[in-house]
Scaffold this motif. Sequence first.
Motif, PDB file in Angstrom:
ATOM      1  N   THR A 160       0.844  -1.234   0.020  1.00  0.00           N
ATOM      2  CA  THR A 160      -0.065  -0.010   0.003  1.00  0.00           C
ATOM      3  C   THR A 160       0.917   1.253   0.060  1.00  0.00           C
ATOM      4  O   THR A 160       0.635   2.220  -0.895  1.00  0.00           O
ATOM      5  CB  THR A 160      -0.903  -0.029   1.253  1.00  0.00           C
ATOM      6  N   ILE A 161       1.861   1.227   0.959  1.00  0.00           N
ATOM      7  CA  ILE A 161       2.634   2.409   0.967  1.00  0.00           C
ATOM      8  C   ILE A 161       3.542   2.793  -0.271  1.00  0.00           C
ATOM      9  O   ILE A 161       3.588   3.665  -0.966  1.00  0.00           O
ATOM     10  CB  ILE A 161       3.858   2.205   2.308  1.00  0.00           C
ATOM     11  N   ILE A 162       4.075   1.705  -0.856  1.00  0.00           N
ATOM     12  CA  ILE A 162       4.680   1.896  -2.262  1.00  0.00           C
ATOM     13  C   ILE A 162       3.825   2.181  -3.139  1.00  0.00           C
ATOM     14  O   ILE A 162       4.132   3.101  -4.043  1.00  0.00           O
ATOM     15  CB  ILE A 162       5.314   0.538  -2.437  1.00  0.00           C
ATOM     16  N   PHE A 163       2.744   1.690  -3.274  1.00  0.00           N
ATOM     17  CA  PHE A 163       1.708   1.982  -4.463  1.00  0.00           C
ATOM     18  C   PHE A 163       1.271   3.453  -4.282  1.00  0.00           C
ATOM     19  O   PHE A 163       1.318   4.283  -5.347  1.00  0.00           O
ATOM     20  CB  PHE A 163       0.476   1.064  -4.450  1.00  0.00           C
ATOM     21  N   PHE A 164       1.049   3.904  -3.151  1.00  0.00           N
ATOM     22  CA  PHE A 164       0.495   5.481  -2.981  1.00  0.00           C
ATOM     23  C   PHE A 164       1.579   6.122  -3.314  1.00  0.00           C
ATOM     24  O   PHE A 164       1.503   7.502  -3.888  1.00  0.00           O
ATOM     25  CB  PHE A 164      -0.149   5.454  -1.650  1.00  0.00           C
ATOM     26  N   LEU A 165       2.888   5.930  -2.787  1.00  0.00           N
ATOM     27  CA  LEU A 165       4.145   6.952  -3.086  1.00  0.00           C
ATOM     28  C   LEU A 165       4.496   7.012  -4.421  1.00  0.00           C
ATOM     29  O   LEU A 165       4.452   8.074  -5.174  1.00  0.00           O
ATOM     30  CB  LEU A 165       5.275   6.236  -2.334  1.00  0.00           C
ATOM     31  N   THR A 166       4.649   6.080  -5.372  1.00  0.00           N
ATOM     32  CA  THR A 166       4.510   5.965  -6.757  1.00  0.00           C
ATOM     33  C   THR A 166       3.507   6.648  -7.577  1.00  0.00           C
ATOM     34  O   THR A 166       3.764   7.438  -8.378  1.00  0.00           O
ATOM     35  CB  THR A 166       4.773   4.593  -7.218  1.00  0.00           C
ATOM     36  N   ALA A 167       2.243   6.447  -6.975  1.00  0.00           N
ATOM     37  CA  ALA A 167       1.090   7.004  -7.479  1.00  0.00           C
ATOM     38  C   ALA A 167       1.027   8.543  -7.411  1.00  0.00           C
ATOM     39  O   ALA A 167       0.939   9.365  -8.249  1.00  0.00           O
ATOM     40  CB  ALA A 167      -0.273   6.741  -7.007  1.00  0.00           C
ATOM     41  N   LEU A 168       1.693   8.930  -6.175  1.00  0.00           N
ATOM     42  CA  LEU A 168       1.739  10.329  -5.805  1.00  0.00           C
ATOM     43  C   LEU A 168       2.877  11.016  -6.825  1.00  0.00           C
ATOM     44  O   LEU A 168       2.685  11.914  -7.209  1.00  0.00           O
ATOM     45  CB  LEU A 168       2.007  10.574  -4.377  1.00  0.00           C
ATOM     46  N   GLY A 169       3.837  10.250  -6.965  1.00  0.00           N
ATOM     47  CA  GLY A 169       4.912  10.831  -7.941  1.00  0.00           C
ATOM     48  C   GLY A 169       4.617  10.839  -9.235  1.00  0.00           C
ATOM     49  O   GLY A 169       4.912  11.791  -9.942  1.00  0.00           O
ATOM     50  N   GLY A 170       3.592   9.734  -9.688  1.00  0.00           N
ATOM     51  CA  GLY A 170       3.326  10.065 -11.333  1.00  0.00           C
ATOM     52  C   GLY A 170       2.351  11.243 -11.299  1.00  0.00           C
ATOM     53  O   GLY A 170       2.457  11.743 -12.426  1.00  0.00           O
ATOM     54  N   THR A 171       1.420  11.465 -10.324  1.00  0.00           N
ATOM     55  CA  THR A 171       0.417  12.354 -10.669  1.00  0.00           C
ATOM     56  C   THR A 171       0.886  13.865 -10.512  1.00  0.00           C
ATOM     57  O   THR A 171       0.217  15.059 -10.902  1.00  0.00           O
ATOM     58  CB  THR A 171      -0.774  12.263  -9.642  1.00  0.00           C
ATOM     59  N   THR A 172       2.073  13.817  -9.627  1.00  0.00           N
ATOM     60  CA  THR A 172       2.841  15.430  -9.386  1.00  0.00           C
ATOM     61  C   THR A 172       3.850  15.606 -10.581  1.00  0.00           C
ATOM     62  O   THR A 172       3.961  16.939 -10.914  1.00  0.00           O
ATOM     63  CB  THR A 172       3.239  15.496  -7.870  1.00  0.00           C
ATOM     64  N   PHE A 173       4.673  14.928 -10.698  1.00  0.00           N
ATOM     65  CA  PHE A 173       5.836  15.226 -11.385  1.00  0.00           C
ATOM     66  C   PHE A 173       6.269  14.024 -12.545  1.00  0.00           C
ATOM     67  O   PHE A 173       7.144  13.866 -13.268  1.00  0.00           O
ATOM     68  CB  PHE A 173       7.066  15.551 -10.705  1.00  0.00           C
ATOM     69  N   GLY A 174       5.332  13.300 -12.830  1.00  0.00           N
ATOM     70  CA  GLY A 174       5.472  12.102 -13.858  1.00  0.00           C
ATOM     71  C   GLY A 174       6.490  11.342 -13.697  1.00  0.00           C
ATOM     72  O   GLY A 174       7.177  10.711 -14.548  1.00  0.00           O
ATOM     73  N   LEU A 175       6.569  10.681 -12.483  1.00  0.00           N
ATOM     74  CA  LEU A 175       7.287   9.574 -11.927  1.00  0.00           C
ATOM     75  C   LEU A 175       7.143   8.367 -12.956  1.00  0.00           C
ATOM     76  O   LEU A 175       5.855   7.814 -13.008  1.00  0.00           O
ATOM     77  CB  LEU A 175       7.147   9.166 -10.638  1.00  0.00           C
ATOM     78  N   ALA A 176       8.009   8.108 -13.635  1.00  0.00           N
ATOM     79  CA  ALA A 176       7.918   6.720 -14.496  1.00  0.00           C
ATOM     80  C   ALA A 176       9.393   5.939 -14.738  1.00  0.00           C
ATOM     81  O   ALA A 176       9.479   5.003 -14.058  1.00  0.00           O
ATOM     82  CB  ALA A 176       7.593   7.268 -15.967  1.00  0.00           C
ATOM     83  N   THR A 213      -1.577   8.280 -15.354  1.00  0.00           N
ATOM     84  CA  THR A 213      -2.723   8.192 -16.175  1.00  0.00           C
ATOM     85  C   THR A 213      -3.609   9.279 -15.766  1.00  0.00           C
ATOM     86  O   THR A 213      -4.702   9.942 -16.545  1.00  0.00           O
ATOM     87  CB  THR A 213      -3.437   6.798 -16.081  1.00  0.00           C
ATOM     88  N   PHE A 214      -4.049   9.325 -14.452  1.00  0.00           N
ATOM     89  CA  PHE A 214      -4.848  10.288 -13.834  1.00  0.00           C
ATOM     90  C   PHE A 214      -4.211  11.517 -13.160  1.00  0.00           C
ATOM     91  O   PHE A 214      -4.229  11.725 -12.012  1.00  0.00           O
ATOM     92  CB  PHE A 214      -5.877   9.775 -12.933  1.00  0.00           C
ATOM     93  N   SER A 215      -3.417  12.001 -13.961  1.00  0.00           N
ATOM     94  CA  SER A 215      -2.585  13.095 -13.662  1.00  0.00           C
ATOM     95  C   SER A 215      -3.481  14.230 -13.184  1.00  0.00           C
ATOM     96  O   SER A 215      -4.362  14.536 -13.864  1.00  0.00           O
ATOM     97  CB  SER A 215      -1.705  13.624 -14.685  1.00  0.00           C
ATOM     98  N   THR A 216      -2.761  14.841 -12.250  1.00  0.00           N
ATOM     99  CA  THR A 216      -3.373  16.116 -11.808  1.00  0.00           C
ATOM    100  C   THR A 216      -3.002  17.530 -12.100  1.00  0.00           C
ATOM    101  O   THR A 216      -3.281  18.302 -12.584  1.00  0.00           O
ATOM    102  CB  THR A 216      -3.744  15.912 -10.186  1.00  0.00           C
ATOM    103  N   VAL A 217      -1.746  17.441 -11.568  1.00  0.00           N
ATOM    104  CA  VAL A 217      -0.524  18.688 -11.976  1.00  0.00           C
ATOM    105  C   VAL A 217       0.750  18.222 -12.562  1.00  0.00           C
ATOM    106  O   VAL A 217       1.615  18.909 -12.591  1.00  0.00           O
ATOM    107  CB  VAL A 217      -0.222  19.431 -10.494  1.00  0.00           C
ATOM    108  N   ASN A 218       0.853  16.862 -13.063  1.00  0.00           N
ATOM    109  CA  ASN A 218       2.108  16.514 -13.801  1.00  0.00           C
ATOM    110  C   ASN A 218       2.334  17.475 -15.110  1.00  0.00           C
ATOM    111  O   ASN A 218       1.642  17.739 -16.019  1.00  0.00           O
ATOM    112  CB  ASN A 218       1.804  15.261 -14.558  1.00  0.00           C
ATOM    113  N   PRO A 219       3.672  17.921 -14.881  1.00  0.00           N
ATOM    114  CA  PRO A 219       3.908  19.165 -16.008  1.00  0.00           C
ATOM    115  C   PRO A 219       4.170  18.446 -17.098  1.00  0.00           C
ATOM    116  O   PRO A 219       3.951  19.065 -18.074  1.00  0.00           O
ATOM    117  CB  PRO A 219       5.266  19.845 -15.304  1.00  0.00           C
ATOM    118  N   PHE A 220       4.660  17.148 -17.572  1.00  0.00           N
ATOM    119  CA  PHE A 220       4.830  16.281 -18.721  1.00  0.00           C
ATOM    120  C   PHE A 220       3.433  16.061 -19.451  1.00  0.00           C
ATOM    121  O   PHE A 220       3.620  15.469 -20.534  1.00  0.00           O
ATOM    122  CB  PHE A 220       5.787  15.602 -18.492  1.00  0.00           C
TER     123      PHE A 220
END
Length: 503
Positions: A160-176, A213-220
């Motif tokens: 759960t922790i890993i999932f939500f941290l990576t999801a947070l990174g993806g939606t904010t700064f495009g962690l990929a 996918t469900f980006s909120t403020v991802n600049p990319f």
Amino acid sequence: MKQKKKRSFPTAFTVLFIILVLASILTYIIPSGRFSRLTYNNQSNEFVVTDYKDKTHIEPATQQVLDKLHIQLDLNKFKEGIIKKPLAIPGTYTQIKQHPQGILEILKAPVQGVMDTVDIMIFVLILGGIIGLVNKVGAFEAGIGALSKKTKGKEFMLVTIIFFLTALGGTTFGLAEETIAFYPILMPIFLVSGFDAITCIAAIYLGSSIGTTFSTVNPFSVVIASNAAGISFTDGLGFRVITLIIGACITLGYIYLYAKKVRKDPTCSLTYDTQKEIHDRFLKEYDNEVSNNFTIRKKLILTIFSLAFLVLIWGVSRGGWWFEEMSALFLGVSIIIMGLSGLSEKEAVNTFIAGAADLVGVALTIGLARSINIVLDQGFVSDTLLHYSINLISGMSGWMFSITQLFVFSFLGLFIPSSSGLAVLTMPIMAPLADSVGLSREIVINAYNWGQGLMAFITPTGLILVTLEMAGATFDKWLKYVLPLLGIIGIYSIVMLIISTLV
């Protein structure tokens, strides 16, 4: 009687090469074509228009010129540096002479792909070296042992922790791409905790994929797409946040059901037949007795190694870092760990080299994946596909318009895996279509974001095959796992798009 040899699914290399050949065949079938492009020169304060023949001419940087070219954007978006990449000019598509990519181009493409992605490959090799060092001194073993004791009975909390941290990174700064670094560290922890390789991949890869996918403020993605569409990225932000939260909960629930089934019965794991090879790869030096010996040296090495990831996240999200800076960071940390390891100079260097050698296959996979995009780019088929897509959507209205756009962006995402590249290419043309059917342009942004994001779950030209190579799993196992979820999230996206047309 000879025993029949069991067939195995092809390696990532073979899968990518087959797709490379298919991509070259497409360049014979799909007509070549190009849109004219508009670029802003901030030094001369002029627009540079490049036509389908690569001929350029200069236009004054005025709002009148943008209006004349039917680019419905504010001039300040160019002058303030918000839009930097060349824009496709609406109505300028021209079919050109066919550019088929033959055998020679197929053979050259992987070499060009390696040259194009050498920065990512160097990062992966340095990462392999540092992982080798940390493994050699037993720091991972000790850390895993300590963590497994603390999480006993609460193992899914780690997922759960890993999932939500990576999801947070993806939606904010495009962690990929940066998640490549996580697998050598987290795979042993997941395996010792009773999970399989698929669950580890899902926690990291699906976390970042759902976030992007469900980006909120991802600049990319959402920010650059909104700017290219002529609206503020804050338009529809509240709705996107709600969509992200629900989508993340659906995905985590899916991961939980699978993980629970595998922990109850390990034979239910999709990677059960290769479990021994995966354990040998990631836990070959794991020893329960050693893991209990969590010395100060090991704690210090593991702390420094962990802090490097916090610095990496800061650098990518705030410092404008890319792979050159990330590689330099891990190289510096490698040197520090060499000094703290207690190994001789020769042993430390050889360990680093051996660790890097372990990830050569992963590095080469990255270059081969890029070669597919090179063949498609050199065949000039992307603009043609966009042109066909525009013709398909024109004349539709309401919810059918939004749903069709979702599928169009999913399709285009197969050929243009760069989220920012797809946004800049399509938005100046796609966004005004929403005006003609009386819909908000933010609906086009959502269709683009969710459509191209969904393809990241399975697109071989994206990051998934590199990820699977890193984790020791095969593409067929991943497809069996993720396709039901892809259907669920796809239906969910369609429902949310329909809702967005009604509110």
